[in-house]
Design a protein around this motif. Sequence first.
Motif, PDB file in Angstrom:
ATOM      1  N   ILE A 165       0.834  -1.203   0.000  1.00  0.00           N
ATOM      2  CA  ILE A 165       0.000   0.000   0.000  1.00  0.00           C
ATOM      3  C   ILE A 165       0.870   1.254   0.000  1.00  0.00           C
ATOM      4  O   ILE A 165       0.702   2.163  -0.817  1.00  0.00           O
ATOM      5  CB  ILE A 165      -0.936   0.011   1.228  1.00  0.00           C
ATOM      6  N   ALA A 166       1.823   1.299   0.931  1.00  0.00           N
ATOM      7  CA  ALA A 166       2.672   2.483   1.056  1.00  0.00           C
ATOM      8  C   ALA A 166       3.546   2.671  -0.181  1.00  0.00           C
ATOM      9  O   ALA A 166       3.678   3.789  -0.692  1.00  0.00           O
ATOM     10  CB  ALA A 166       3.539   2.367   2.309  1.00  0.00           C
ATOM     11  N   GLY A 167       4.124   1.576  -0.672  1.00  0.00           N
ATOM     12  CA  GLY A 167       5.015   1.678  -1.821  1.00  0.00           C
ATOM     13  C   GLY A 167       4.309   2.159  -3.064  1.00  0.00           C
ATOM     14  O   GLY A 167       4.818   3.038  -3.788  1.00  0.00           O
ATOM     15  N   SER A 168       3.132   1.625  -3.343  1.00  0.00           N
ATOM     16  CA  SER A 168       2.401   2.047  -4.540  1.00  0.00           C
ATOM     17  C   SER A 168       1.954   3.501  -4.433  1.00  0.00           C
ATOM     18  O   SER A 168       1.992   4.250  -5.413  1.00  0.00           O
ATOM     19  CB  SER A 168       1.197   1.130  -4.778  1.00  0.00           C
ATOM     20  N   ALA A 169       1.532   3.933  -3.227  1.00  0.00           N
ATOM     21  CA  ALA A 169       1.112   5.328  -3.050  1.00  0.00           C
ATOM     22  C   ALA A 169       2.292   6.280  -3.219  1.00  0.00           C
ATOM     23  O   ALA A 169       2.171   7.340  -3.848  1.00  0.00           O
ATOM     24  CB  ALA A 169       0.475   5.517  -1.675  1.00  0.00           C
ATOM     25  N   LEU A 170       3.442   5.902  -2.666  1.00  0.00           N
ATOM     26  CA  LEU A 170       4.623   6.760  -2.786  1.00  0.00           C
ATOM     27  C   LEU A 170       5.104   6.849  -4.237  1.00  0.00           C
ATOM     28  O   LEU A 170       5.501   7.923  -4.711  1.00  0.00           O
ATOM     29  CB  LEU A 170       5.738   6.232  -1.888  1.00  0.00           C
ATOM     30  N   MET A 171       5.062   5.721  -4.945  1.00  0.00           N
ATOM     31  CA  MET A 171       5.469   5.750  -6.354  1.00  0.00           C
ATOM     32  C   MET A 171       4.494   6.581  -7.188  1.00  0.00           C
ATOM     33  O   MET A 171       4.904   7.320  -8.099  1.00  0.00           O
ATOM     34  CB  MET A 171       5.576   4.328  -6.899  1.00  0.00           C
ATOM     35  N   ALA A 172       3.189   6.467  -6.874  1.00  0.00           N
ATOM     36  CA  ALA A 172       2.201   7.269  -7.600  1.00  0.00           C
ATOM     37  C   ALA A 172       2.411   8.749  -7.327  1.00  0.00           C
ATOM     38  O   ALA A 172       2.319   9.586  -8.236  1.00  0.00           O
ATOM     39  CB  ALA A 172       0.789   6.852  -7.200  1.00  0.00           C
ATOM     40  N   GLY A 173       2.698   9.093  -6.057  1.00  0.00           N
ATOM     41  CA  GLY A 173       2.949  10.490  -5.721  1.00  0.00           C
ATOM     42  C   GLY A 173       4.165  11.041  -6.440  1.00  0.00           C
ATOM     43  O   GLY A 173       4.153  12.170  -6.951  1.00  0.00           O
ATOM     44  N   THR A 174       5.227  10.225  -6.494  1.00  0.00           N
ATOM     45  CA  THR A 174       6.429  10.639  -7.222  1.00  0.00           C
ATOM     46  C   THR A 174       6.118  10.835  -8.699  1.00  0.00           C
ATOM     47  O   THR A 174       6.588  11.786  -9.336  1.00  0.00           O
ATOM     48  CB  THR A 174       7.539   9.591  -7.047  1.00  0.00           C
ATOM     49  N   GLY A 175       5.299   9.919  -9.250  1.00  0.00           N
ATOM     50  CA  GLY A 175       4.922  10.043 -10.662  1.00  0.00           C
ATOM     51  C   GLY A 175       4.138  11.318 -10.940  1.00  0.00           C
ATOM     52  O   GLY A 175       4.300  11.943 -11.990  1.00  0.00           O
ATOM     53  N   CYS A 176       3.277  11.719  -9.984  1.00  0.00           N
ATOM     54  CA  CYS A 176       2.528  12.963 -10.154  1.00  0.00           C
ATOM     55  C   CYS A 176       3.468  14.161 -10.221  1.00  0.00           C
ATOM     56  O   CYS A 176       3.273  15.084 -11.028  1.00  0.00           O
ATOM     57  CB  CYS A 176       1.541  13.144  -8.998  1.00  0.00           C
ATOM     58  N   LEU A 177       4.481  14.152  -9.370  1.00  0.00           N
ATOM     59  CA  LEU A 177       5.439  15.254  -9.378  1.00  0.00           C
ATOM     60  C   LEU A 177       6.244  15.276 -10.676  1.00  0.00           C
ATOM     61  O   LEU A 177       6.533  16.351 -11.218  1.00  0.00           O
ATOM     62  CB  LEU A 177       6.364  15.135  -8.169  1.00  0.00           C
ATOM     63  N   VAL A 178       6.599  14.081 -11.179  1.00  0.00           N
ATOM     64  CA  VAL A 178       7.292  14.007 -12.467  1.00  0.00           C
ATOM     65  C   VAL A 178       6.391  14.525 -13.585  1.00  0.00           C
ATOM     66  O   VAL A 178       6.826  15.248 -14.483  1.00  0.00           O
ATOM     67  CB  VAL A 178       7.751  12.569 -12.763  1.00  0.00           C
ATOM     68  N   SER A 179       5.107  14.163 -13.512  1.00  0.00           N
ATOM     69  CA  SER A 179       4.144  14.620 -14.519  1.00  0.00           C
ATOM     70  C   SER A 179       4.025  16.138 -14.500  1.00  0.00           C
ATOM     71  O   SER A 179       3.913  16.774 -15.549  1.00  0.00           O
ATOM     72  CB  SER A 179       2.783  13.981 -14.262  1.00  0.00           C
ATOM     73  N   ALA A 180       4.048  16.726 -13.304  1.00  0.00           N
ATOM     74  CA  ALA A 180       3.979  18.182 -13.207  1.00  0.00           C
ATOM     75  C   ALA A 180       5.184  18.834 -13.874  1.00  0.00           C
ATOM     76  O   ALA A 180       5.075  19.892 -14.500  1.00  0.00           O
ATOM     77  CB  ALA A 180       3.893  18.607 -11.745  1.00  0.00           C
ATOM     78  N   ALA A 181       6.351  18.168 -13.745  1.00  0.00           N
ATOM     79  CA  ALA A 181       7.575  18.719 -14.333  1.00  0.00           C
ATOM     80  C   ALA A 181       7.614  18.553 -15.842  1.00  0.00           C
ATOM     81  O   ALA A 181       8.342  19.276 -16.532  1.00  0.00           O
ATOM     82  CB  ALA A 181       8.793  18.054 -13.705  1.00  0.00           C
TER      83      ALA A 181
END
Length: 512
Positions: free
Chosen positions: A394-410
């Motif tokens: 649960i934690a790993g997938s949420a953290l990876m998704a959050g990181t992906g959102c930040l990459v998407s913003a960039a």
Amino acid sequence: MEWDDLLRKHLGEFGRFQKFTSLLAILVGPTTGLTLVAMTFLAATPEHHCRVFGNTSSVGHRYSTEGYNLSIPLENIGGSWKYSSCLMYKISNRTATSRNETTACTHGWEYDRTIYQSTIVTEYDLVCWRSWLRGLGQSTFMAGVSVGGIFFGITSDRFGRRSTTVFCLILHLALSTGTSFVSDYGSFIVLRALDGAAVNGAFYTAFVLALEVVGPSKRNAVGMTVSLSFGTGFFVLSLLAYFLRTWRNLQLVQALIMYPLLCYWWILPESPRWLISKQRVTAATDVLQRAARVNNVPIPDEVSDLLLKPAESNENTNKFTMIDLVRTPGMRKITLTMCLVWMFIAGVYFGLIVGTSDLAGDPYVNFAIGTALEIGLAILGLAAMERWGRKPVIAGSALMAGTGCLVSAATIDLTDLNAVCILNEKMLQKLSMKTNYLRCNRSMGIGVSTASSRIGCISAPFVTLLGDVWLPLPMVTFGVAACAGGLAVFLLQETLRVPLPETIEDVENLGR
């Protein structure tokens, strides 16, 4: 004798009775998933411009910008110049030197009907300064889902899993059908909100019922399969939306496909665990005898005496209220943490899935691909949970998704790369949501947790409007929220292969 011991020693953890009951719960998932994300296509916003007198592009499905250089100003959007969707020149027949004063669309809008023949956005003009009404409709629906999670969670604890599930299905059918015939947007919002409450109540009550009838070793698999049935509904939605390009037809068909579920009135069993907790030993014995016949196993004659003991010891469970979720330190920590995790994870996921129709490329293909990836990753997630437990997945997938959102913003200006990033984020966030379901397996608890998740879902449509302030801001917000939810998971105890707590005392002793 505890219920789990009875399953192991006499009935079996996953016999034909449990498989049949689990299948009935699984079949509730597609119609629920379809309803929850239907606004992706019901409220899709096509390309649009101010309607200008003398422009014939609105005839039929034809949409053209021919002649707009004389009546519609250009705007710099994301580094490229495009005709404005919300502004027009005050006087379009003046000379070029005086053509610099603009005004809002005074004669309505023209819409590109190449992809969507009609949506609630095109029917009620929910664009430009009226776009907040679209977000209001989505948020009101999620508010209904939230209320339904709490109300029907309490109802199922009081009146039973079976009766609550059947009632919610009937209510969902009536409301969903009625929504397709509304004549104004206000009625659409109200009926969709009530429908959200009903469909959420049906799914989570059936979900709890499935988890209560199977043994501990099968709860991961059953819970994940039930939650995965959401994905089937998403895929059905993409097919229906592709062939039914008008929102009223799509809304009506999505209601009619759940008619077969009305047979649950006759075939859905009650949860023996719930019957035991309510000291309805005779009814529980009848269900167990039926289960024994289906599973082809003997049940000892003294089963009533064996069941009566836990019923007597659990006498106080009849008095459980929502206050008990925060009354003791252990329960308070679990409840507040789960509410926080659900709010962040579900809010981010809903924000991503609603935005799928706005990605570059075909919206139906994007939606179907995202759904297929979600299902595949969720199956891998189930295997990972069986090996490493629920917390890291649960934690790993949420953290990876959050990181992906930040990459998407960039990478917001790189359209194709941004679309790939968003699909990956949506997939990972979906995995986090599905595995998170398995941490809540009591109706009242899951009702409160999902109600909290809808706070995030209610906020998500308005978070997307932050793009008007700064284009990457929605993805930055989603990224931070997803990471916060992932980190909060580490405050919880691991529950892999841990028997379900029967009392508050069991919860307080969890992990000791």
